[in-house]
Structure formats: structure tokens, C-alpha cells
Design a protein around this motif. Structure first.
Motif, PDB file in Angstrom:
ATOM      1  N   THR A 127       2.662  60.445 -20.204  1.00 35.50           N
ATOM      2  CA  THR A 127       3.847  59.577 -20.221  1.00 35.50           C
ATOM      3  C   THR A 127       4.307  59.314 -21.655  1.00 35.50           C
ATOM      4  O   THR A 127       5.508  59.364 -21.944  1.00 35.50           O
ATOM      5  CB  THR A 127       3.553  58.244 -19.501  1.00 35.50           C
ATOM      6  OG1 THR A 127       3.141  58.534 -18.163  1.00 35.50           O
ATOM      7  CG2 THR A 127       4.760  57.334 -19.489  1.00 35.50           C
ATOM      8  N   SER A 131       7.852  60.626 -23.353  1.00 31.24           N
ATOM      9  CA  SER A 131       8.762  59.706 -24.035  1.00 31.24           C
ATOM     10  C   SER A 131       9.057  60.172 -25.463  1.00 31.24           C
ATOM     11  O   SER A 131      10.204  60.138 -25.913  1.00 31.24           O
ATOM     12  CB  SER A 131       8.151  58.311 -24.053  1.00 31.24           C
ATOM     13  OG  SER A 131       8.980  57.423 -24.748  1.00 31.24           O
ATOM     14  N   TYR A 135      11.964  62.789 -22.808  1.00 30.89           N
ATOM     15  CA  TYR A 135      12.016  62.749 -21.346  1.00 30.89           C
ATOM     16  C   TYR A 135      11.798  61.307 -20.902  1.00 30.89           C
ATOM     17  O   TYR A 135      10.740  60.735 -21.152  1.00 30.89           O
ATOM     18  CB  TYR A 135      10.934  63.636 -20.722  1.00 30.89           C
ATOM     19  CG  TYR A 135      11.292  65.099 -20.673  1.00 30.89           C
ATOM     20  CD1 TYR A 135      11.851  65.648 -19.524  1.00 30.89           C
ATOM     21  CD2 TYR A 135      11.068  65.935 -21.759  1.00 30.89           C
ATOM     22  CE1 TYR A 135      12.180  67.006 -19.469  1.00 30.89           C
ATOM     23  CE2 TYR A 135      11.395  67.273 -21.714  1.00 30.89           C
ATOM     24  CZ  TYR A 135      11.949  67.806 -20.567  1.00 30.89           C
ATOM     25  OH  TYR A 135      12.282  69.134 -20.515  1.00 30.89           O
ATOM     26  N   GLU A 136      12.797  60.732 -20.253  1.00 27.59           N
ATOM     27  CA  GLU A 136      12.667  59.362 -19.762  1.00 27.59           C
ATOM     28  C   GLU A 136      11.816  59.319 -18.499  1.00 27.59           C
ATOM     29  O   GLU A 136      11.191  58.325 -18.198  1.00 27.59           O
ATOM     30  CB  GLU A 136      14.050  58.768 -19.500  1.00 27.59           C
ATOM     31  CG  GLU A 136      14.850  58.597 -20.786  1.00 27.59           C
ATOM     32  CD  GLU A 136      16.296  58.221 -20.541  1.00 27.59           C
ATOM     33  OE1 GLU A 136      16.653  57.888 -19.388  1.00 27.59           O
ATOM     34  OE2 GLU A 136      17.072  58.264 -21.508  1.00 27.59           O
ATOM     35  N   ASN A 137      11.799  60.430 -17.765  1.00 29.15           N
ATOM     36  CA  ASN A 137      11.061  60.500 -16.518  1.00 29.15           C
ATOM     37  C   ASN A 137       9.864  61.443 -16.691  1.00 29.15           C
ATOM     38  O   ASN A 137      10.048  62.650 -16.854  1.00 29.15           O
ATOM     39  CB  ASN A 137      11.992  61.006 -15.412  1.00 29.15           C
ATOM     40  CG  ASN A 137      11.336  61.066 -14.058  1.00 29.15           C
ATOM     41  OD1 ASN A 137      10.119  61.203 -13.943  1.00 29.15           O
ATOM     42  ND2 ASN A 137      12.147  60.985 -13.025  1.00 29.15           N
ATOM     43  N   PRO A 138       8.639  60.921 -16.659  1.00 28.90           N
ATOM     44  CA  PRO A 138       7.455  61.769 -16.845  1.00 28.90           C
ATOM     45  C   PRO A 138       7.340  62.878 -15.791  1.00 28.90           C
ATOM     46  O   PRO A 138       6.815  63.945 -16.077  1.00 28.90           O
ATOM     47  CB  PRO A 138       6.280  60.793 -16.730  1.00 28.90           C
ATOM     48  CG  PRO A 138       6.853  59.448 -16.952  1.00 28.90           C
ATOM     49  CD  PRO A 138       8.277  59.509 -16.524  1.00 28.90           C
ATOM     50  N   ASN A 139       7.855  62.624 -14.585  1.00 25.95           N
ATOM     51  CA  ASN A 139       7.797  63.658 -13.545  1.00 25.95           C
ATOM     52  C   ASN A 139       8.680  64.855 -13.891  1.00 25.95           C
ATOM     53  O   ASN A 139       8.314  66.000 -13.638  1.00 25.95           O
ATOM     54  CB  ASN A 139       8.193  63.082 -12.182  1.00 25.95           C
ATOM     55  CG  ASN A 139       7.168  62.081 -11.683  1.00 25.95           C
ATOM     56  OD1 ASN A 139       5.983  62.177 -11.998  1.00 25.95           O
ATOM     57  ND2 ASN A 139       7.630  61.103 -10.926  1.00 25.95           N
ATOM     58  N   LYS A 140       9.846  64.583 -14.474  1.00 28.41           N
ATOM     59  CA  LYS A 140      10.725  65.685 -14.902  1.00 28.41           C
ATOM     60  C   LYS A 140      10.073  66.466 -16.041  1.00 28.41           C
ATOM     61  O   LYS A 140      10.171  67.685 -16.107  1.00 28.41           O
ATOM     62  CB  LYS A 140      12.098  65.159 -15.321  1.00 28.41           C
ATOM     63  CG  LYS A 140      12.934  64.730 -14.144  1.00 28.41           C
ATOM     64  CD  LYS A 140      14.334  64.366 -14.563  1.00 28.41           C
ATOM     65  CE  LYS A 140      15.143  63.987 -13.336  1.00 28.41           C
ATOM     66  NZ  LYS A 140      16.538  63.695 -13.647  1.00 28.41           N
ATOM     67  N   THR A 142       6.809  66.780 -16.500  1.00 29.34           N
ATOM     68  CA  THR A 142       5.722  67.546 -15.884  1.00 29.34           C
ATOM     69  C   THR A 142       6.267  68.798 -15.205  1.00 29.34           C
ATOM     70  O   THR A 142       5.708  69.883 -15.353  1.00 29.34           O
ATOM     71  CB  THR A 142       4.938  66.671 -14.884  1.00 29.34           C
ATOM     72  OG1 THR A 142       4.333  65.598 -15.613  1.00 29.34           O
ATOM     73  CG2 THR A 142       3.856  67.461 -14.173  1.00 29.34           C
ATOM     74  N   SER A 143       7.384  68.663 -14.493  1.00 23.94           N
ATOM     75  CA  SER A 143       7.997  69.814 -13.821  1.00 23.94           C
ATOM     76  C   SER A 143       8.449  70.866 -14.834  1.00 23.94           C
ATOM     77  O   SER A 143       8.224  72.063 -14.644  1.00 23.94           O
ATOM     78  CB  SER A 143       9.189  69.376 -12.979  1.00 23.94           C
ATOM     79  OG  SER A 143       8.774  68.539 -11.943  1.00 23.94           O
TER      80      SER A 143
END
Length: 174
Positions: A127, A131, A135-140, A142-143
Motif C-alpha cells: 500500500t 501510494s 496509485y491511489e488504489n492498491p488493488n489497481k 497490484t493488478s
């Protein structure tokens, strides 16, 4: 011929090899590269090369430097073209001509390379790394990481830290 993800993958792996394994690994990678090149249909793979003058190249390098200065900043093509006083069409065409990819693809690849380095060299959480690279979204994140490197950031970190012999990585060059 422009670099593509297959060639970039071959070369990127060379930077993370233990010194004692380098000679043999280099030979394997050279064979892999030759195999890849032997499969090319050169008439279709060779691109028409556009030429850009020194000022255009310098300007595009300045754009690349600017967008990689602060990875948390998000820039639109319009903002970049205004800041660097170049039309959006010329910016996109010159950037692709100099770097072989679009501005966004270049920045995405750069961010993920920085993330890979942070995973190898720090104890930051996934995470925190997401950041740090914008990337504000850690899932995005990771993808995107999994799409580029074939494993999640967590899996990648674990795989490089555990040697084939089962010993834990101590921070030395892989």
C-alpha cells in the motif's frame, strides 16, 4: 524495430542476477534473445523510422524527466503540451518516436519499475509503495504489477527473498 514487452522482459531480468551467476545467465538470456529474434517476420516488424531534430528530442526528454520527477502527480497530455509549448499531436508523435511508446505507457512502466525496486530494497508495505508511485488504489497497483511482471507485488517480494536452496535473501544483489 522498437522494443516490446518480450524484449524488455529479457533485458530487465539481467539487472537482478547474482554476480556469481551472471556469466551463465547472460548466455541463457542471449540464447533467449536470439530465439525471439529468429521468430520475427522482419518485413512486418521493422517500423518506419521518423527522425526528430535535437530540439524536439531535448524537449521530449524534458517531458519524460518532468513526469517522472513526482510519481504521485498526474498530468494530462493537454497540461504537458501547454507547459512545454508543443501541440498535443506533436507531443504524442515525438514522444512515441523518441521512447517507442505513449506518454502514459512510459510513465506506467517507469512507475512499476520503481515499485519493483522498492519491493526489492525496502520493507515498505504494498500500500505504501502504491501510494509512493502514484496509485491511489492498491488493488489497481497490484493488478498493473501482476500484468507486467506475472506475479503480485507480495508474491514477487517473497520469490526474490527466498533462494532456490531455501535460504533467505540477505539484501545482496540477486
Amino acid at each position: 524495430m522498437r522494443a516490446n514487452p518480450s524484449i524488455e522482459h529479457i533485458f530487465s531480468e539481467l539487472y537482478h542476477v547474482r554476480e556469481k551467476r551472471k556469466p551463465g545467465y547472460m548466455k541463457v538470456k542471449m540464447l533467449e534473445l536470439l530465439l525471439f529474434l529468429s521468430d520475427l517476420n522482419t518485413a512486418e516488424e521493422v517500423l518506419q523510422t521518423d527522425y526528430f531534430n535535437q530540439n524536439q528530442v531535448a524537449l521530449i526528454k524534458a517531458v519524460a524527466s518532468y513526469i517522472t520527477e513526482d510519481l504521485t502527480a498526474h498530468h494530462t497530455i493537454e497540461q504537458l503540451s501547454q507547459k512545454f509549448e508543443i501541440s498535443t499531436t506533436a507531443l504524442k508523435k515525438c514522444f512515441r518516436g523518441v521512447y517507442g511508446t505513449s506518454v502514459y505507457s512510459y510513465l506506467r512502466t517507469y512507475r512499476l519499475q520503481v515499485a519493483k525496486k522498492l519491493l526489492l530494497e525496502t520493507e515498505l508495505s504494498v500500500t505504501e509503495i502504491a501510494s509512493k508511485i502514484g496509485y491511489e488504489n492498491p488493488n489497481k497497483f497490484t493488478s498493473a504489477f501482476k500484468e507486467m511482471y506475472g506475479s503480485s507485488p507480495t508474491e514477487f517480494r517473497k520469490s526474490v527473498r527466498v533462494d532456490r536452496s531455501g535460504s533467505v535473501w540477505s539484501g545482496e544483489e540477486i
